[in-house]
Design a protein around this motif. Structure first.
Motif, PDB file in Angstrom:
ATOM      1  N   PRO A  47      40.784  40.534  42.402  1.00 60.73           N
ATOM      2  CA  PRO A  47      41.415  39.614  42.894  1.00 60.73           C
ATOM      3  C   PRO A  47      42.003  38.243  43.153  1.00 60.73           C
ATOM      4  O   PRO A  47      43.259  38.319  43.078  1.00 60.73           O
ATOM      5  CB  PRO A  47      40.508  38.978  44.299  1.00 60.73           C
ATOM      6  N   VAL A  48      42.064  38.208  41.934  1.00 59.74           N
ATOM      7  CA  VAL A  48      43.092  37.243  41.086  1.00 59.74           C
ATOM      8  C   VAL A  48      43.963  37.446  40.687  1.00 59.74           C
ATOM      9  O   VAL A  48      45.122  37.364  40.882  1.00 59.74           O
ATOM     10  CB  VAL A  48      42.144  36.076  39.887  1.00 59.74           C
ATOM     11  N   PHE A  49      43.503  38.941  39.861  1.00 62.26           N
ATOM     12  CA  PHE A  49      45.070  39.165  39.685  1.00 62.26           C
ATOM     13  C   PHE A  49      46.287  39.257  40.629  1.00 62.26           C
ATOM     14  O   PHE A  49      47.619  39.317  40.160  1.00 62.26           O
ATOM     15  CB  PHE A  49      44.962  40.768  38.891  1.00 62.26           C
ATOM     16  N   VAL A  50      45.965  39.707  41.702  1.00 63.73           N
ATOM     17  CA  VAL A  50      46.568  40.469  42.910  1.00 63.73           C
ATOM     18  C   VAL A  50      47.133  39.137  43.080  1.00 63.73           C
ATOM     19  O   VAL A  50      48.419  38.826  43.311  1.00 63.73           O
ATOM     20  CB  VAL A  50      46.281  41.069  44.010  1.00 63.73           C
ATOM     21  N   ALA A  51      45.917  38.045  43.517  1.00 61.17           N
ATOM     22  CA  ALA A  51      46.712  36.748  44.012  1.00 61.17           C
ATOM     23  C   ALA A  51      47.641  36.350  42.842  1.00 61.17           C
ATOM     24  O   ALA A  51      49.333  35.789  43.034  1.00 61.17           O
ATOM     25  CB  ALA A  51      45.729  35.649  44.326  1.00 61.17           C
ATOM     26  N   ALA A  52      47.786  36.225  41.636  1.00 55.44           N
ATOM     27  CA  ALA A  52      48.715  35.634  40.103  1.00 55.44           C
ATOM     28  C   ALA A  52      49.561  36.350  40.203  1.00 55.44           C
ATOM     29  O   ALA A  52      51.015  35.540  40.116  1.00 55.44           O
ATOM     30  CB  ALA A  52      47.486  35.666  39.109  1.00 55.44           C
ATOM     31  N   SER A  53      49.983  37.430  41.436  1.00 51.13           N
ATOM     32  CA  SER A  53      51.207  38.286  41.424  1.00 51.13           C
ATOM     33  C   SER A  53      51.508  37.625  42.204  1.00 51.13           C
ATOM     34  O   SER A  53      53.254  37.776  42.117  1.00 51.13           O
ATOM     35  CB  SER A  53      50.749  39.911  41.392  1.00 51.13           C
ATOM     36  N   TYR A  54      51.060  37.847  43.631  1.00 49.00           N
ATOM     37  CA  TYR A  54      51.645  36.832  44.913  1.00 49.00           C
ATOM     38  C   TYR A  54      52.328  35.351  44.814  1.00 49.00           C
ATOM     39  O   TYR A  54      53.478  35.775  45.217  1.00 49.00           O
ATOM     40  CB  TYR A  54      51.175  37.008  45.642  1.00 49.00           C
ATOM     41  N   LEU A  55      51.825  35.326  44.370  1.00 49.73           N
ATOM     42  CA  LEU A  55      52.265  33.562  43.517  1.00 49.73           C
ATOM     43  C   LEU A  55      52.508  33.026  42.400  1.00 49.73           C
ATOM     44  O   LEU A  55      53.203  31.958  42.441  1.00 49.73           O
ATOM     45  CB  LEU A  55      50.624  32.640  44.250  1.00 49.73           C
ATOM     46  N   ARG A  56      53.229  34.437  41.891  1.00 46.14           N
ATOM     47  CA  ARG A  56      53.562  34.003  40.733  1.00 46.14           C
ATOM     48  C   ARG A  56      53.237  33.450  39.300  1.00 46.14           C
ATOM     49  O   ARG A  56      53.563  32.371  38.706  1.00 46.14           O
ATOM     50  CB  ARG A  56      55.090  34.032  40.259  1.00 46.14           C
ATOM     51  N   ILE A  57      52.217  33.133  38.988  1.00 51.39           N
ATOM     52  CA  ILE A  57      51.547  32.519  38.204  1.00 51.39           C
ATOM     53  C   ILE A  57      51.209  33.403  37.082  1.00 51.39           C
ATOM     54  O   ILE A  57      50.646  33.949  36.504  1.00 51.39           O
ATOM     55  CB  ILE A  57      50.432  31.954  38.649  1.00 51.39           C
ATOM     56  N   GLU A  58      52.031  32.630  36.004  1.00 55.08           N
ATOM     57  CA  GLU A  58      52.840  33.673  34.159  1.00 55.08           C
ATOM     58  C   GLU A  58      51.147  33.249  33.981  1.00 55.08           C
ATOM     59  O   GLU A  58      50.699  34.072  33.203  1.00 55.08           O
ATOM     60  CB  GLU A  58      53.784  33.084  33.654  1.00 55.08           C
ATOM     61  N   ALA A  59      50.888  32.211  33.742  1.00 53.62           N
ATOM     62  CA  ALA A  59      49.903  31.544  32.728  1.00 53.62           C
ATOM     63  C   ALA A  59      48.634  32.890  33.276  1.00 53.62           C
ATOM     64  O   ALA A  59      48.191  33.794  31.768  1.00 53.62           O
ATOM     65  CB  ALA A  59      49.198  30.051  32.264  1.00 53.62           C
ATOM     66  N   LEU A  60      48.272  32.958  34.334  1.00 54.90           N
ATOM     67  CA  LEU A  60      47.282  32.976  34.776  1.00 54.90           C
ATOM     68  C   LEU A  60      47.645  35.007  34.464  1.00 54.90           C
ATOM     69  O   LEU A  60      45.836  36.052  33.938  1.00 54.90           O
ATOM     70  CB  LEU A  60      46.685  32.684  36.411  1.00 54.90           C
ATOM     71  N   LEU A  61      48.294  35.348  34.513  1.00 61.54           N
ATOM     72  CA  LEU A  61      48.761  37.181  34.854  1.00 61.54           C
ATOM     73  C   LEU A  61      48.300  37.266  32.824  1.00 61.54           C
ATOM     74  O   LEU A  61      47.540  37.915  33.103  1.00 61.54           O
ATOM     75  CB  LEU A  61      50.068  37.285  35.290  1.00 61.54           C
ATOM     76  N   GLN A  62      48.772  36.211  31.856  1.00 63.87           N
ATOM     77  CA  GLN A  62      48.826  36.850  30.830  1.00 63.87           C
ATOM     78  C   GLN A  62      46.957  36.819  30.681  1.00 63.87           C
ATOM     79  O   GLN A  62      46.727  37.104  29.918  1.00 63.87           O
ATOM     80  CB  GLN A  62      49.412  35.380  29.950  1.00 63.87           C
ATOM     81  N   GLN A  63      46.687  36.149  31.479  1.00 66.25           N
ATOM     82  CA  GLN A  63      44.733  35.984  30.307  1.00 66.25           C
ATOM     83  C   GLN A  63      44.757  37.496  31.514  1.00 66.25           C
ATOM     84  O   GLN A  63      42.978  37.550  30.525  1.00 66.25           O
ATOM     85  CB  GLN A  63      44.284  34.087  31.783  1.00 66.25           C
ATOM     86  N   CYS A  64      44.748  37.624  32.289  1.00 63.48           N
ATOM     87  CA  CYS A  64      43.615  38.893  33.288  1.00 63.48           C
ATOM     88  C   CYS A  64      44.656  40.402  31.861  1.00 63.48           C
ATOM     89  O   CYS A  64      43.541  40.929  31.560  1.00 63.48           O
ATOM     90  CB  CYS A  64      44.535  38.737  34.108  1.00 63.48           C
TER      91      CYS A  64
END
Length: 428
Positions: A174-191
């Motif tokens: 769910p964090v990856f899906v939300a980070a993709s929607y909100l475009r949080i690059e640093a969080l996507l990289q961590q995933c």
């Protein structure tokens, strides 16, 4: 007025410096000042100070008293002023962190399914392109529940506030899906650091993530990666209900892989039959494309010779009797017999294990629980049927969750012989 207009016309062609119109007023003598005094045009700060000095000197003639400043005392000149000890001050960083972490003076509300989160817009804008591109920043922002749940937003906002954020395994999808929607690059990289690490996701854990990630287009790339990690766990996956929902493109990718582990190539045919049979009307158009994933030349010769007569499963019978499938079977039989004939002419002993070492081999398993295990040259391979495969899957369903790790690989250079090898070969 005419004279002023004439002067203005002459001044058009001459560059002029930008000035300010200033009246110098001494409050003490303001009432005595002449109303006829014209304002001064000042272009520089130095000119302003000169004007103040001029006014002061004019007024000094009218007043015999003088200020200390006029006596020459400088209020700003104090010896060692900056060397005196200064009172301590809390750093701005600490103050801001305290305010942010304690949610003081929040200036935006994030609404998710009737729940409002009080946040600082600057925190959201620092990490999220979604929020940073909002112009102007609304006081209330509503996010879709299917993209960012209440729990997930809480996890993400805490991640933003933390200096060393950690993600729990249960939250990563769910964090990856939300980070993709909100475009949080640093969080996507961590995933992605977790996704790309085989120590985090491999075999059973990769398969579980693959199943968990279905249903959202943002996760397609993650699912594709996890498919490449399903090898020895393949048959356990096939035994599950989740396998029946695999898209045809993903199934085709798995069955075309050299890395999936099976006991025999016959199981690839059975796997296709199981998937097609779950929704034959909706999936029959994919049958021939999936059949092309089967490497018939890796099947035992005795099975190829007899399967169209001995197999009782109706759907499998339909597939086997299709002209294009029958042609593939006949071609594989021809390839086997040609190899045997050439080796006999050369005076060589037929080594059936060379079939499993040929081009495009699979990774072969040696599962003692498999009820239809036979050496590839064993004549009893002619009796392998789909119902035996279904029974084998029921056995796998009852095994401990780590059973797949205990299954050994088949050593093609020193293969295990089956007990029925000494029996008289049946007639084909």
């Amino acid at each position: 007025m005419d004279q002023l207009m004439l002067q203005a016309e002459k001044a058009k062609d001459q560059p002029q410096e930008v000035t300010c119109s200033v009246d110098y007023v001494n409050q003490k003598f303001h009432r005595e000042s002449s109303s006829d005094e014209e304002p001064c045009l000042v272009a520089k700060a130095e000119d302003l100070e000169l004007g103040l000095e001029r006014v002061s000197s004019q007024q000094a003639n009218k007043d015999l008293s003088h200020s200390l400043f006029e006596f020459g005392h400088n209020f700003e000149d104090v010896e060692n002023w900056l060397s005196f000890e200064q009172p301590t001050k809390t750093s701005l960083t600490q103050v801001l962190r305290y305010m942010i972490e304690n949610h003081l003076k929040t200036n935006v509300q994030i609404n998710i399914d009737k729940v409002n989160f009080n946040c600082h817009s600057v925190v959201l804008q620092v990490y999220s392109k979604f929020f940073s591109e909002l112009e102007p920043m609304p006081l209330v922002i509503t996010l879709p529940m299917e993209k960012v749940s209440q729990k997930t937003f809480l996890v993400i906002y805490k991640w933003m506030l933390s200096d060393e954020p950690k993600l729990e395994r249960k939250d990563i999808i769910p964090v990856f899906v939300a980070a993709s929607y909100l475009r949080i690059e640093a969080l996507l990289q961590q995933c992605w650091q977790y996704f790309e690490n085989p120590k985090c996701f491999n075999e059973d854990t990769a398969c579980l993530l693959y199943v968990e990630a279905r249903g959202d287009a943002a996760l397609d790339i993650v699912r594709n990666l996890m498919l490449t990690r399903i090898c020895k766990f393949m048959l356990i996956f096939v035994a599950s209900r989740d396998f029946l929902d695999v898209p045809v493109t993903h199934l085709s990718f798995l069955l075309s892989s050299d890395d999936i582990c099976v006991n025999t190539e016959i199981e690839i045919l059975f796997i296709i039959t199981r998937w097609l049979g779950h929704d034959w009307k909706g999936r029959q158009s994919h049958a021939l494309n999936l059949i092309s994933c089967i490497r018939f030349h890796l099947m035992p010769l005795w099975y190829l010779l007899c399967v169209r007569r001995t197999e009782e499963h109706k759907l499998l019978q339909k597939l086997l009797n299709h002209p294009s499938v029958a042609a593939k079977i006949n071609q594989a039989i021809s390839q086997h017999t040609s190899t045997m004939y050439e080796e006999q002419l050369a005076g060589q002993k037929m080594d059936h294990m060379n079939i499993l070492k040929s081009a495009q081999p699979r990774k072969w398993l040696l599962d003692n629980e498999c009820p239809y295990f036979h050496h590839i040259s064993c004549p009893c391979t002619n009796s392998i049927e789909f119902k035996q495969f279904e029974f084998y899957l029921s056995i796998l369903q009852k095994k401990p969750h780590n059973y797949w790790q205990q299954i050994e690989y088949l050593d093609v250079n020193n293969p295990k012989m089956c007990d029925c090898m000494n029996d008289t070969p049946p007639k084909a």
